[in-house]
Design a protein around this motif. Structure first.
Motif, PDB file in Angstrom:
ATOM      1  N   GLN A   2       4.693   0.056  -3.577  1.00 58.24           N
ATOM      2  CA  GLN A   2       3.883   1.063  -2.916  1.00 58.24           C
ATOM      3  C   GLN A   2       4.132   1.067  -1.408  1.00 58.24           C
ATOM      4  O   GLN A   2       4.042   2.115  -0.767  1.00 58.24           O
ATOM      5  CB  GLN A   2       2.410   0.814  -3.221  1.00 58.24           C
ATOM      6  CG  GLN A   2       2.054   0.913  -4.689  1.00 58.24           C
ATOM      7  CD  GLN A   2       0.591   0.632  -4.963  1.00 58.24           C
ATOM      8  OE1 GLN A   2      -0.222   0.538  -4.038  1.00 58.24           O
ATOM      9  NE2 GLN A   2       0.247   0.467  -6.235  1.00 58.24           N
ATOM     10  N   GLN A   3       4.442  -0.110  -0.869  1.00 59.55           N
ATOM     11  CA  GLN A   3       4.813  -0.166   0.551  1.00 59.55           C
ATOM     12  C   GLN A   3       6.067   0.657   0.825  1.00 59.55           C
ATOM     13  O   GLN A   3       6.120   1.458   1.770  1.00 59.55           O
ATOM     14  CB  GLN A   3       5.058  -1.631   0.958  1.00 59.55           C
ATOM     15  CG  GLN A   3       3.940  -2.273   1.725  1.00 59.55           C
ATOM     16  CD  GLN A   3       4.335  -3.646   2.212  1.00 59.55           C
ATOM     17  OE1 GLN A   3       4.573  -4.582   1.428  1.00 59.55           O
ATOM     18  NE2 GLN A   3       4.399  -3.795   3.521  1.00 59.55           N
ATOM     19  N   PHE A   4       7.086   0.454   0.008  1.00 59.70           N
ATOM     20  CA  PHE A   4       8.319   1.238   0.152  1.00 59.70           C
ATOM     21  C   PHE A   4       8.043   2.725  -0.069  1.00 59.70           C
ATOM     22  O   PHE A   4       8.625   3.589   0.605  1.00 59.70           O
ATOM     23  CB  PHE A   4       9.365   0.755  -0.844  1.00 59.70           C
ATOM     24  CG  PHE A   4       9.954  -0.580  -0.521  1.00 59.70           C
ATOM     25  CD1 PHE A   4      10.641  -0.794   0.661  1.00 59.70           C
ATOM     26  CD2 PHE A   4       9.832  -1.651  -1.402  1.00 59.70           C
ATOM     27  CE1 PHE A   4      11.197  -2.013   0.961  1.00 59.70           C
ATOM     28  CE2 PHE A   4      10.389  -2.883  -1.107  1.00 59.70           C
ATOM     29  CZ  PHE A   4      11.059  -3.072   0.073  1.00 59.70           C
ATOM     30  N   GLN A   5       7.166   3.056  -1.013  1.00 62.96           N
ATOM     31  CA  GLN A   5       6.849   4.448  -1.294  1.00 62.96           C
ATOM     32  C   GLN A   5       6.243   5.146  -0.090  1.00 62.96           C
ATOM     33  O   GLN A   5       6.579   6.299   0.213  1.00 62.96           O
ATOM     34  CB  GLN A   5       5.884   4.518  -2.484  1.00 62.96           C
ATOM     35  CG  GLN A   5       5.499   5.918  -2.897  1.00 62.96           C
ATOM     36  CD  GLN A   5       4.319   5.905  -3.847  1.00 62.96           C
ATOM     37  OE1 GLN A   5       3.336   5.192  -3.637  1.00 62.96           O
ATOM     38  NE2 GLN A   5       4.415   6.707  -4.908  1.00 62.96           N
ATOM     39  N   LYS A   6       5.357   4.473   0.636  1.00 64.10           N
ATOM     40  CA  LYS A   6       4.691   5.076   1.785  1.00 64.10           C
ATOM     41  C   LYS A   6       5.579   5.103   3.021  1.00 64.10           C
ATOM     42  O   LYS A   6       5.413   5.974   3.880  1.00 64.10           O
ATOM     43  CB  LYS A   6       3.408   4.312   2.092  1.00 64.10           C
ATOM     44  CG  LYS A   6       2.347   4.416   1.007  1.00 64.10           C
ATOM     45  CD  LYS A   6       1.112   3.595   1.372  1.00 64.10           C
ATOM     46  CE  LYS A   6       0.052   3.689   0.278  1.00 64.10           C
ATOM     47  NZ  LYS A   6      -1.151   2.868   0.588  1.00 64.10           N
ATOM     48  N   ALA A   7       6.504   4.169   3.125  1.00 64.44           N
ATOM     49  CA  ALA A   7       7.307   4.054   4.348  1.00 64.44           C
ATOM     50  C   ALA A   7       8.619   4.819   4.276  1.00 64.44           C
ATOM     51  O   ALA A   7       8.982   5.527   5.221  1.00 64.44           O
ATOM     52  CB  ALA A   7       7.579   2.590   4.647  1.00 64.44           C
ATOM     53  N   PHE A   8       9.350   4.718   3.173  1.00 63.01           N
ATOM     54  CA  PHE A   8      10.694   5.265   3.080  1.00 63.01           C
ATOM     55  C   PHE A   8      10.680   6.744   2.694  1.00 63.01           C
ATOM     56  O   PHE A   8       9.743   7.244   2.072  1.00 63.01           O
ATOM     57  CB  PHE A   8      11.533   4.484   2.074  1.00 63.01           C
ATOM     58  CG  PHE A   8      12.016   3.149   2.589  1.00 63.01           C
ATOM     59  CD1 PHE A   8      11.793   2.772   3.904  1.00 63.01           C
ATOM     60  CD2 PHE A   8      12.692   2.268   1.762  1.00 63.01           C
ATOM     61  CE1 PHE A   8      12.225   1.555   4.384  1.00 63.01           C
ATOM     62  CE2 PHE A   8      13.134   1.052   2.230  1.00 63.01           C
ATOM     63  CZ  PHE A   8      12.897   0.692   3.549  1.00 63.01           C
TER      64      PHE A   8
END
Length: 788
Positions: A504-510
């Motif tokens: 979810q971190q990658f989903q929001k950032a990338f």
């Protein structure tokens, strides 16, 4: 007086033979008077009756017919000729004192004498009409010869020159399509489809091509190189951040030119970590290589950071190009650069950018493997093993060992190509380069994909100015795609495929495209397994507190019957949450590998450190270049076309409002009245005026204020590679080369290297020569054997 009278008599006799005048004509005697008013009345009435008759065109011109002007008379005779199946032209015109025209002859286009032995349509056809200008300003037909000495073909009239023409609508469409970069063939095909077939067009395809070529020359104006300079001057006036530079030879002839857009300069501030440089594109009339400097944006898309047209591919040219480009980029050197195996490029990069990591294109190297391994006994096995040595070596020691074993096994110790590759191994072997960030690039494929993108806009005969203009269109399209990718990343969400918090971190950032690459690594994670440490591994771990070393085995599924297993070393430091894997995917691509993700799952790590969310891949960063939209060099429609489009827009709006029968009838009635008013228009009429806005045409600025010398067009250059072979080949060699060239891909953009030989077109000729020589040798040997 006797001489004057004799000359007047001769002239009267001559005109009597040509124009069939009667004895009482007052053309040469001023003493005879006639009732002008009566004559004018009779002629006007006769002329009106003749022209107004609908059957007059098919019947043809008659003696005594009257026309208000030459063009009306010519159009009348031309339309009659079209119906009958011949063509006409204005043959002669006799002027009197003062320069005014008084006599006119219009003949069949075959009415001239043939010139020498050259093939010609001229067969001295007698058909013609003669006309004379009367004192009342009307043109009267004085003589008509309607007999031809050739057959008439009404069905072929549309192919004759006099009956072919382009109307204003066709001209506007062709010019607009050409400015937009649409190929002439497609524009002509569109006109044919709209007309219901080529037989319904009023012209031939070559007429359309000639019109496009004339318009191109008019738009070009000055020389090709000088037109580019003026274009760049105007672009720099529109935006001072636009950068360009010309390199001229001693004769003021263009050698090299480089230009960088303001958007590219702003994008380089964000993405100056890796660039790709390539010069294999040769699409322009002068065969100048199109050099591109390509980077990678936050969506993983290719972005153009600068481009140039160069005349030579030597060290000095590349040094000028790199130094000029760095000047545009405020002397900020890229961290790494990827090129092909060009020694001139390597020397220039070493001198101009000594701290930049240089890498060779791996694809170009692997393309040479089939040619270099021809003499190897086990050819197929050698090719597969060579690729395995390159890709499957996880350490430098492993690569050195595998390379030596491969060379010894296949007896390639004396292979010069392999020896040179081994010397330059730090420029192309992945294990030597993976510690540097390359944004996933291992070849110049991004540059070549950019070249393929340009194929839709230019061709091998594009002028330099056309090339730059179509480049502007291509770049605007590229910018729009990046802008749309920004929109998709900020307005759509790619669903997660796992329950990990760090996904979810990658989903929001990338950005969406990069996050999908992360998900590919998550999918590969299911094929990774942690190998339990041995007793020796536990003892080493106890000696290094705070550092955990794990071995991750990944099973690569090649196909249904073959799998490979690789063991990777992953290092983890809990203090600061540092990860490291010997696959070096994060260091080279900026994305965590599946091996580290497998260890994160084992350690039950909820969130990843921000250092692994690279700024260059993030979508929540405000980037300056995304808001720069520069259209200074974008080609625009002509002023005439814009006026036409304005009228067409008003008509379309009125047509949309006329949705019932009464309104449609009203619109038709007004249009008919408007057409009648336009047909009866004269210069004394004044059109209604409106409060129109005053606009300034920036295209008419004076580009000569810089007092620069005029730039001449460049010479046609030759690219690197072997020269063309001009020797005669045997039939076997010709056949083999022809068969090998049948499956070659033919693109619009020519690639650098050895020029292509048109083998297929010369096979018959070469076979005939070989056969003739063989028969001649047999005849000579037979003659010496039996007669000498």
């Amino acid at each position: 007086m006797a001489g004057l009278s004799q000359g007047r008599s001769y002239r009267r006799q001559l005109f009597d033979e040509i124009f069939d005048f009667s004895e009482d004509d007052s053309l040469f005697t001023e003493d005879v008077e006639e009732d002008e008013s009566a004559g004018d009345q009779d002629m006007n009435e006769g002329g009106i009756r003749a022209v107004a008759n609908t059957n007059a065109i098919e019947e043809g011109p008659l003696t005594g017919m009257l026309f208000p002007c030459i063009s009306t008379m010519f159009n009348f005779y031309k339309e009659h000729a079209r119906l009958k199946g011949f063509s006409v032209f204005k043959r002669s015109a006799v002027n009197v004192r003062g320069g005014s025209r008084k006599y006119q002859t219009i003949s069949c286009d075959k009415g001239r004498k043939a010139i020498g032995a050259k093939s010609s349509k001229r067969i001295n056809c007698p058909a013609k009409i003669n006309a004379i200008l009367r004192e009342n300003g009307m043109w009267q037909i004085s003589k008509v010869i309607s007999s031809h000495n050739h057959e008439l073909e009404p069905s072929m009239s549309r192919l004759m020159v006099a009956h072919r023409s382009l109307n204003m609508d066709m001209k506007r469409r062709l010019e607009a399509n050409d400015i937009a970069g649409i190929r002439p063939a497609k524009s002509i095909r569109l006109l044919e489809v709209q007309a219901g077939g080529p037989e319904n067009l009023s012209c031939l395809s070559k007429d359309c091509r000639n019109f496009i070529e004339r318009k191109r020359r008019l738009r070009l104006g000055d020389g090709d190189a000088e037109a580019i300079r003026k274009l760049f001057v105007r672009m720099q006036r529109n935006d001072p951040e636009f950068f360009y530079s010309f390199d001229l030879d001693d004769d003021s002839r263009l050698s090299n030119v480089l230009w960088v857009h303001p958007r590219s300069r702003a994008a380089y501030e964000e993405f100056n970590d890796v660039v790709s440089f390539d010069t294999t594109y040769l699409v322009n009339r002068y065969k100048l290589p199109f050099a591109t400097i390509v980077g990678v944006n936050h969506h993983g898309q290719s972005i153009l950071l600068g481009c140039a047209l160069i005349s030579h591919e030597d060290v000095n040219t590349f040094k000028w190009l790199f130094m000029t480009w760095l000047e545009a980029m405020e002397d900020v050197h890229p961290n790494s650069i990827l090129t092909d195996q060009c020694e001139s490029m390597r020397k220039a990069i070493r001198e101009v950018m000594p701290n930049t990591r240089h890498r060779f294109c791996l694809w170009h190297i692997l393309c040479k493997v089939p040619e270099k391994f021809k003499g190897v006994t086990d050819y197929d096995s050698a090719c597969l093993e060579f690729k395995a040595v390159i890709y499957d070596s996880l350490t430098i020691e492993m690569f050195e060992r595998n390379w030596n074993e491969f060379v010894v096994k296949h007896g390639l110790e004396r292979n010069e190509w392999l020896s040179k590759l081994y010397v330059d191994r730090e420029y192309w072997v992945p294990i030597y380069l993976n510690h540097t960030f390359w944004a996933g690039m291992v070849s110049t494929q991004r540059s070549e994909s950019m070249h393929a993108y340009f194929d839709g806009y230019v061709n091998s005969m594009s002028t330099l100015k056309q090339f730059v203009e179509q480049y502007e269109i291509a770049m605007c399209d590229k910018n729009e795609k990046e802008f749309y990718a920004d929109f998709k990343s900020k307005n759509t969400v790619v669903n997660c495929i796992s329950v990990f918090k760090w996904e979810q971190q990658f989903q929001k950032a990338f950005t969406n495209s990069i996050f999908k690459l992360v998900q590919e690594e998550i999918k590969r994670m299911w094929y990774c397994h942690v190998i339990q440490p041995t007793e020796e591994g536990r003892r080493e771990a106890d000696n290094e507190p705070g550092i955990e070393r794990h071995k991750i085995m990944e099973k690569s599924i090649i196909n249904n019957w073959f799998r490979r297993e690789f063991v990777y070393d992953v290092e983890y430091r809990e203090n600061g949450q540092y990860f490291s894997c010997n696959c070096k995917k994060f260091e080279s691509k900026g994305i965590l590998c599946c091996h580290i993700m497998r260890l994160m799952s084992l350690k039950d790590i909820k969130f990843i450190n921000e250092r692994y969310l690279l700024r260059r891949w993030r979508k929540d960063v405000n980037r300056v270049h995304s808001k720069k939209f520069f259209h200074g060099g974008y080609p625009h429609m002509t002023e005439e076309f814009e006026k036409y489009r304005e009228m067409e827009r008003l008509f379309q709006e009125a047509s949309d409002l006329a949705y019932d029968d009464n309104k449609i009838k009203f619109v038709k009635q007004r249009l008919a009245e408007l057409k009648r008013d336009l047909l009866s228009w004269n210069d004394g009429m004044i059109a209604p005026t409106s409060n129109a806005q005053v606009t300034i045409d920036t295209n008419n600025v004076d580009e000569n204020e810089e007092n620069e010398r005029v730039i001449l067009n460049p010479h046609v250059t030759r690219s690197r590679g072997r020269p063309r072979i001009n020797r005669h080949r045997s039939v076997r060699e010709i056949t083999q080369r022809a068969n090998s060239g049948r499956n070659r891909n033919s693109g619009r953009g020519r690639r650098r290297g050895r020029p292509r030989n048109n083998i297929n077109s010369n096979i018959a000729e070469q076979v005939y020569i070989y056969f003739f020589k063989s028969v001649l040798m047999l005849f000579i040997s037979f003659f010496f054997r039996y007669f000498m």
